[in-house]
Design an enzyme around this catalytic site. Structure first.
Site, PDB file in Angstrom:
ATOM      1  N   GLU A 432       0.621  -1.184   0.126  1.00 27.28           N
ATOM      2  CA  GLU A 432       0.221  -0.048   0.007  1.00 27.28           C
ATOM      3  C   GLU A 432       1.000   1.277  -0.048  1.00 27.28           C
ATOM      4  OE1 GLU A 432      -4.231  -1.608   1.624  1.00 27.28           O
ATOM      5  OE2 GLU A 432      -2.817  -0.947   3.298  1.00 27.28           O
ATOM      6  N   GLU A 502      -4.327 -10.528  -0.200  1.00 27.59           N
ATOM      7  CA  GLU A 502      -5.060 -10.463   0.837  1.00 27.59           C
ATOM      8  C   GLU A 502      -6.524 -10.695   0.419  1.00 27.59           C
ATOM      9  OE1 GLU A 502      -4.722  -6.797   3.179  1.00 27.59           O
ATOM     10  OE2 GLU A 502      -2.569  -6.853   2.716  1.00 27.59           O
TER      11      GLU A 502
HETATM   12  C1  GAL Z   1      -5.179  -3.845   3.779  1.00 25.61           C
HETATM   13  C2  GAL Z   1      -3.930  -3.910   4.149  1.00 25.61           C
HETATM   14  C3  GAL Z   1      -3.556  -4.599   5.541  1.00 25.61           C
HETATM   15  C4  GAL Z   1      -5.014  -4.276   6.285  1.00 25.61           C
HETATM   16  C5  GAL Z   1      -6.115  -4.890   5.681  1.00 25.61           C
HETATM   17  C6  GAL Z   1      -7.345  -4.454   6.585  1.00 25.61           C
HETATM   18  O1  GAL Z   1      -5.680  -3.060   2.789  1.00 25.61           O
HETATM   19  O2  GAL Z   1      -2.895  -4.100   3.422  1.00 25.61           O
HETATM   20  O3  GAL Z   1      -2.525  -4.056   5.965  1.00 25.61           O
HETATM   21  O4  GAL Z   1      -5.069  -2.907   6.481  1.00 25.61           O
HETATM   22  O5  GAL Z   1      -6.404  -4.187   4.582  1.00 25.61           O
HETATM   23  O6  GAL Z   1      -7.283  -5.176   7.943  1.00 25.61           O
HETATM   24 MG    MG Z   2      -2.541  -0.196   5.062  1.00 26.35          MG
END
Ligand code: GAL
Ligand code: MG
Length: 972
Positions: A432, A502
C-alpha cells in the site's frame, strides 16, 4: 555538554540518510557463536531527541518500551499517520529511548573483528560506544551491524548506548496497519570473527540437485592475505571449486585485492527436493581457510533444493502448479507487542500447519530471521515483504527522490538477508505505497541480484492484472470479488498467476464464502489461491483498573481466547490513543492468545489433503496434495445415523498419487434413510508440526437411501395451549416466550459494511410487537402479530398445537419488499436457568454459519452452553450452529427441553441477548444471563467479509416475502 554529532545531523528528518557506519547486510548467520546482550538494560525515555538526560530506570531487551509501562503507550491507527506533519517531517514531541549497558569484551577477542548486531529498532537507531558515535540505522524490521573493533578493547568493559527515536521520516514509510510501538524489538548481540572473514554466502540449489554456492571474502585489514581458500561440504559430499568461474573472473580482470569471490558447486544425486509438503533440508558448511589450512571462518546453511518459476498464468514450484493456501502474518504478541520469541514463532507455524496453511506473506515487513528458519523446516512458501508502507502519503512518496535510497535499501537488504531460504519463493516490494519510480528502482535491483525468484507488488499490478510490469510478476490484488477473479481467469487475457495478496478479511465473526472462493480456485486454471487477512487479532492484554498493558507480567492471564478477570483485550482507543481506528486491528483467524477461531476449522477442511466423494455406490478418496502420497495419514470411518447411533471402524487409505483419486472400501452396509459418513483423518506418525494421531481433516459425505419417514405431529385431543393476554406462549421452561426476531448483534462486517446502520434505521434492533389476533380453534391457537419497521409492516403468525409430549409451533413471517436484507428470520425465546448443556444433531461441534459451514461436519454434538459462545473481541453475533435438525437443553438431572426443527436450521443458544452483545464494547462488560437465549432461524444472513472486501454473495441474503418454519417443543 559537547554537541552529539549524530543528534546534530537530525537524521530522523532526513530520508536520504538510511544509515551511517552500518555494515552491509549478508546471509552469514552469526547467532550461533554470539554473546547475547538480551536482558535488562538501563533506560531512560526523553521527550525529544534533544532532551536532557534524567532518571535512569530499567528495560527488558528485546522489548518495545510502549509495552513496559515506561510512560509512552501503544497507539493503533490503520493507515492514517498518528500526527499531521508531512513527509519527511516528524513531530517535535518525539519520545526517544536511551538504552545503555556495559559489556565485558572477552579478552580472547583480541585481534578479532568485533561486531554489534541490533536485531530491530523502531524507528531510528543511533549507536554510541564508549561515548563515541558509531552508527545510524533505519528500517525497524531488519538488523543493523556495526564494526566496533576500533572502539572497544578486549578484556575491558565497554559502554553501549543505543538511542532509539520513535518518530522520523521513516515512520512515513512504516505506516502499516498495526499498533505503533517504539524501542528495540529484536535481540541484540555481539560477535567476533577473524579479520579474514566470509562477508557473504549465496546458495542456489535447484530441484535437479545442482548446487551453487557463491562466497565473498574480505579482510578487516583491507587487502586480502595470500593463499586463502574456501571449502564446502553438503553433509558428507565435498563441493568443488568452480574453475570456470575463476577463469572468467581472471580473464575479465575481476580478481580483486580486497574482495575475494569463489564459486563452489556440487551435483547431489537422487536429491530429495524441498517443497512445503516435503521440507527436505541438507546441511551445508562453508569454511574459509588461511594459506596454512587453518580455518578463519565458518558459515552453516540449511539448503532446500527447489525451483520456482512463473510460466504464463501459473506459478510453479518444482514444475507443479501449486495452490497457495496462505495467510498474512504480522509479528505480534499480546504481552510484548512486536517481540516474538522463537517458541512463539514455532507455535504460530505449528498451528498454521495443523489448519492446512502452506504459505505465509510476511505482512508487511521482513520477520525475525528465525521465522524463515522455521518456514524452511516446517514447510511453508513465503512471500517475503519489504518494510515499506507509505499508506497515508503513498502517492507523494512513491516518486519522491528523497525516499529513493530508502526504498532500494529496504528491498535490497531484505534480499541479501533472506536469499538462501528455500521457503522464500517470492519477493514483495512492500504494501500500500501507491506505485512510482522508487518501486521500479527497487525492482531493478532485485531483478539483477536474484533472477531466481518472481517479484510481486500489489500496487504495481492492481490497475491492470495482465499488463507487463517491472515491479510485479504476479497479479496479486487484495479483496477482489470471486466473480472478478473468475472473469479474469476465463477472459483469455490472463498473463500472470492470480494469487490474492489479501482476501477473506477475518475481522470478528467473518470469512463467509471462503469455500466458494476455493470452489472457484480449484476448478478454474489461472486461479491459484491467496493469503487470508490475517493470522492474529492484535488485542493487547490490558489491566482494566489502570488501563496499562499487562506486559510480561500478564503471562498466563488468558486462555481459550478470553482475558482473565480484571483484564481485557485492548484495541485502538483503549490506551487513550488518539487518533485511533478502534477494533480494526482485531481481524485475525486466531484470538490474541492464539486460540483458533471457528473459521480456522473451515479453512482446515477446505485445505484438506484428502477429499471424500460418494458416487453411485462407490466411495472415492482424492489426494489433494501436490507432492506427497497419503502414507503419512491414518483414517477412521465414522457413520452417523439420524437416530443418534454412531459406528466407527478403522480404514486404510489407498496409495493415491498426488492429484489422483482411488476407490476406497466402506466397511458398513449402506444405511436406510439419512446418514453421514465421515473419514476422520489423523497423522500416522510424528510430524515436525503434529504428534501422531493429530486430527488433520474430517471429510464427510451425506448418504441418503429411501425416504425418511416424516415425523408425525398428531394433535393430542384434550390437551390445550396456554397463551397470555398478548397471545404469548406460557410454558414452564420458558422465561420469555417465542417471538419473531429479524436482527442479530451486528458483526464487524455488518457494522463496517453498512448493514447494521440500515437495520437500525429500519428499527429491527428494537422491534415492537403488536398482537392483532388470538384465535382458538379446537386445540390450535393462532396468534397474529405485526411489527412496524421503517421499511413497512412485518406480519407474523404462530399456530401452536399440542402434540404428543409437547407443542408444535408453525410460523410464518411476511417481509415487505423494501425489507430486502435482514439479519435473520426466526424465533427467539429464553429458557429458565439451569439448562446448561446443549446436545444437538446438526453441524458442529464448532460455530458455523450459512456461508461458513464447509468445515463443520454433521453429527451428534454436545457442549456446555457457556462453551458455545465465541468471544470475538468486540462482542457481536456469535456461537451459531448451522444445519441443526434437533436439540435438547438439559440440566444435570437430565430434565430440560427438546426442540425439533422442521428443516435444518441455524440455531444459537447463548447467555446473551443480541442487544446485550451489541451494547458491549469488550467482554469484561458482558453479564451472562441465568437462562439461555435461543434463536431458531428459518433464514440467517451470510457473514461475508464486508469489513474489508466483498459482502456475502446473493445466495446467502434473505429475500423479502413469506418465510415459513415449524418446530416442536417438548419437555424432557
Ligand atoms: C489491507 C492492508 C492491511 C490491512 C487490511 C485490513 O488493505 O494491506 O494491512 O489494513 O487491509 O485489515
Ligand atoms: Mg495499510
Amino acid at each position: 555538554m559537547r554537541r552529539d554529532p549524530l543528534i546534530a545531523l537530525r537524521p530522523w528528518e532526513t530520508p536520504e540518510v538510511t544509515s551511517w557506519g552500518r555494515l552491509p547486510m549478508n546471509a552469514v548467520d552469526r547467532r550461533g557463536d554470539a554473546l547475547s546482550l538480551d536482558g535488562s538494560w538501563h533506560f531512560q525515555l526523553l521527550p525529544t531527541p534533544h532532551g536532557c538526560s534524567g532518571e535512569w530506570t530499567r528495560i527488558e531487551v528485546p522489548g518495545a518500551w510502549t509495552m513496559q509501562d515506561l510512560g509512552d503507550l501503544p497507539q493503533y491507527t490503520n493507515f492514517r499517520m498518528p500526527w499531521g506533519e508531512f513527509p519527511p517531517a516528524s513531530p517535535a514531541a518525539n519520545p526517544t529511548g536511551v538504552y545503555e549497558r556495559s559489556v565485558d569484551i572477552p579478552a580472547e577477542w583480541a585481534g578479532r573483528r568485533i561486531v554489534l548486531q541490533v536485531g530491530a529498532a523502531e524507528s531510528v537507531l543511533l549507536v554510541h560506544v564508549n561515548g563515541r558515535p558509531v552508527g545510524i540505522s533505519k528500517d525497524s524490521r531488519l538488523a543493523a551491524e556495526f564494526d566496533l573493533s576500533d572502539v572497544v578493547r578486549p578484556g575491558d568493559p565497554a559502554t553501549l548506548r543505543l538511542t532509539v527515536i520513535k518518530w522520523s521520516d521513516a515512520s512515513h514509510i512504516e505506516d502499516q496497519d498495526q499498533w505503533w510501538h517504539a524501542g528495540i524489538t529484536r535481540s541484540v548481540l555481539l560477535y567476533a570473527t577473524d579479520p579474514l572473514h566470509l562477508a557473504d554466502v549465496t546458495v542456489r540449489a535447484r530441484q535437479d540437485g545442482e548446487l551453487r554456492v557463491d562466497c565473498q571474502v574480505r579482510d578487516a585489514a583491507g587487502a586480502l592475505p595470500e593463499g586463502w581458500y574456501v571449502t564446502g561440504a553438503l553433509g558428507g559430499q565435498l563441493l568443488v571449486q568452480d574453475a570456470e568461474f575463476d577463469r572468467v573472473n581472471a580473464e575479465d580482470m575481476r580478481v580483486s585485492d580486497f574482495l575475494g569471490e569463489v564459486r563452489l558447486s556440487a551435483t547431489v544425486r537422487a536429491v530429495r527436493p524441498w517443497t512445503a509438503e516435503t521440507p527436505e533440508l541438507y546441511e551445508l558448511t562453508v569454511r574459509l581457510h588461511r594459506a596454512d589450512g587453518s580455518v578463519a571462518d565458518t558459515s552453516h546453511h540449511r539448503v532446500g533444493f527447489r525451483n520456482v518459476e512463473v510460466c504464463g498464468p501459473n506459478l510453479l514450484v518444482n514444475g507443479e502448479r501449486i495452490f497457495i493456501r496462505g495467510i498474512n502474518r504480522h509479528d505480534f504478541h499480546p504481552l510484548t507487542g512486536r517481540t516474538v520469541s522463537a517458541a512463539d514463532m514455532r507455535a504460530d507455524l505449528v498451528l498454521l500447519k495443523r489448519f492446512g496453511f502452506n504459505a505465509i506473506r510476511t505482512a508487511h515487513y521482513p520477520n525475525d530471521p528465525t521465522l524463515l528458519d522455521l518456514a524452511d523446516e516446517l514447510g511453508f512458501y513465503v512471500v517475503d515483504e519489504a518494510n515499506i508502507e507509505s499508506h497515508d502519503h503513498a502517492h507523494e512518496i512513491a516518486d519522491d527522490p528523497r525516499y529513493l535510497g530508502a526504498f532500494v535499501d529496504r528491498v535490497s537488504r531484505m534480499v541479501l538477508r533472506d536469499k538462501n531460504h528455500p521457503s522464500v519463493i517470492i519477493w514483495s516490494l512492500g504494501n500500500e505505497s501507491d506505485y512510482g519510480a522508487n518501486h521500479d528502482a527497487a525492482a531493478g535491483w532485485i531483478r539483477r541480484h536474484d533472477p531466481t525468484r518472481p517479484l510481486q507488488y500489489e500496487g504495481a499490478a492492481k490497475l491492470d492484472w495482465a499488463g507487463p510490469s517491472v515491479a510485479s510478476d504476479i497479479a496479486c490484488p487484495m479483496y477482489a470479488p470471486i466473480e472478478d477473479c473468475v472473469a479474469h481467469a476465463l477472459s483469455g487475457e490472463q498473463t500472470k498467476p492470480l494469487i490474492q495478496c489479501e482476501y477473506s478479511h477475518a475481522m470478528g465473526n467473518s470469512n463467509g464464502t471462503l469455500a466458494d472462493h476455493w470452489a472457484a480456485i480449484e476448478s478454474i486454471p489461472g486461479l491459484q489461491g491467496g493469503f487470508i487477512w490475517e493470522f492474529w487479532d492484535h488485542g493487547i492484554l490490558q489491566r482494566v483498573n489502570d488501563g496499562r498493558p499487562a506486559g510480561r507480567a500478564g503471562a498466563g492471564l488468558y486462555g481459550k481466547g478470553v482475558a482473565a478477570p480484571g483484564h481485557r483485550w485492548a484495541y485502538g482507543g483503549d490506551f487513550g490513543d488518539s487518533p485511533n481506528d478502534g477494533g480494526f486491528c482485531a481481524d485475525g483467524l486466531v484470538f490474541p492468545d492464539r486460540t483458533p477461531k471457528p473459521a480456522m476449522y473451515e479453512h482446515r477442511e477446505i485445505a484438506a489433503p484428502v477429499r471424500l466423494r460418494y458416487c453411485r455406490g462407490v466411495f472415492l478418496v482424492q489426494n489433494r496434495q501436490h507432492f506427497r502420497s497419503l502414507e503419512w495419514l491414518n483414517a477412521e470411518w465414522c457413520l452417523v445415523h439420524e437416530d443418534g447411533r454412531t459406528q466407527t471402524a478403522p480404514s486404510v487409505l489407498p496409495g493415491v498419487l498426488p492429484g489422483s483419486t482411488e476407490a476406497i472400501a466402506m466397511p458398513f452396509p449402506l444405511p436406510e434413510g439419512e446418514a453421514w459418513l465421515t473419514l476422520r483423518v489423523t497423522t500416522a506418525r510424528d510430524e515436525a508440526w503434529a504428534p501422531r494421531g493429530t486430527e488433520v481433516c474430517l471429510p464427510q459425505v451425506r448418504l441418503s437411501t429411501g425416504v425418511a419417514a416424516a415425523p408425525s405431529h398428531e394433535s393430542v385431543p384434550g390437551a390445550s395451549v396456554e397463551v397470555d393476554g398478548e397471545g404469548r406462549l406460557v410454558h414452564p421452561l420458558l422465561a420469555s416466550p417465542p417471538v419473531l426476531s429479524l436482527w442479530r448483534a451486528p458483526t464487524d462486517n455488518d457494522e463496517i459494511g453498512g448493514m447494521a446502520a440500515r437495520w437500525r434505521d429500519w428499527g429491527l434492533d428494537a422491534l415492537v410487537r403488536k398482537v392483532v389476533g388470538v384465535d382458538r380453534e379446537g386445540a390450535h391457537v393462532t396468534v397474529r402479530a405485526e411489527y412496524a419497521t421503517g421499511a413497512g409492516i412485518v406480519r407474523h403468525e404462530q399456530v401452536i398445537t399440542p402434540v404428543a409430549g409437547g407443542l408444535r409451533i408453525e410460523e410464518s413471517a411476511e417481509l415487505p419488499e423494501a425489507l430486502d436484507d435482514v439479519a435473520r428470520v426466526g424465533t427467539v425465546f429464553e429458557t429458565v436457568g439451569g439448562l446448561d448443556v446443549l446436545d444437538w444433531y446438526g453441524q458442529g461441534p464448532w460455530e458455523s454459519y450459512p456461508d461458513r459451514s464447509a468445515g463443520a461436519p454433521v453429527g451428534h454434538h454436545s457442549l456446555p452452553v457457556d462453551e458455545l459462545f465465541t468471544p470475538y473481541l468486540r462482542p457481536q453475533e456469535s456461537g451459531g450452529r448451522h444445519g441443526v435438525r434437533r436439540f435438547t437443553l438439559s440440566a444435570p438431572d437430565a430434565t430440560g427441553l427438546a426442540v425439533g426443527l422442521g428443516a435444518p436450521s441455524q440455531v444459537s443458544v447463548s447467555r446473551y441477548r443480541a442487544e446485550d452483545l451489541a451494547a458491549a464494547t469488550h467482554h469484561d462488560e458482558l453479564v451472562p444471563r441465568p437462562g439461555c437465549v435461543v434463536h431458531l432461524d428459518a433464514a440467517h444472513r451470510g457473514l461475508g467479509t464486508a469489513s474489508c472486501g466483498p459482502d456475502t454473495s446473493a445466495q446467502y441474503l434473505i429475500a423479502p416475502g413469506i418465510h415459513r418454519w415449524a418446530w416442536t417443543l417438548r419437555v424432557l
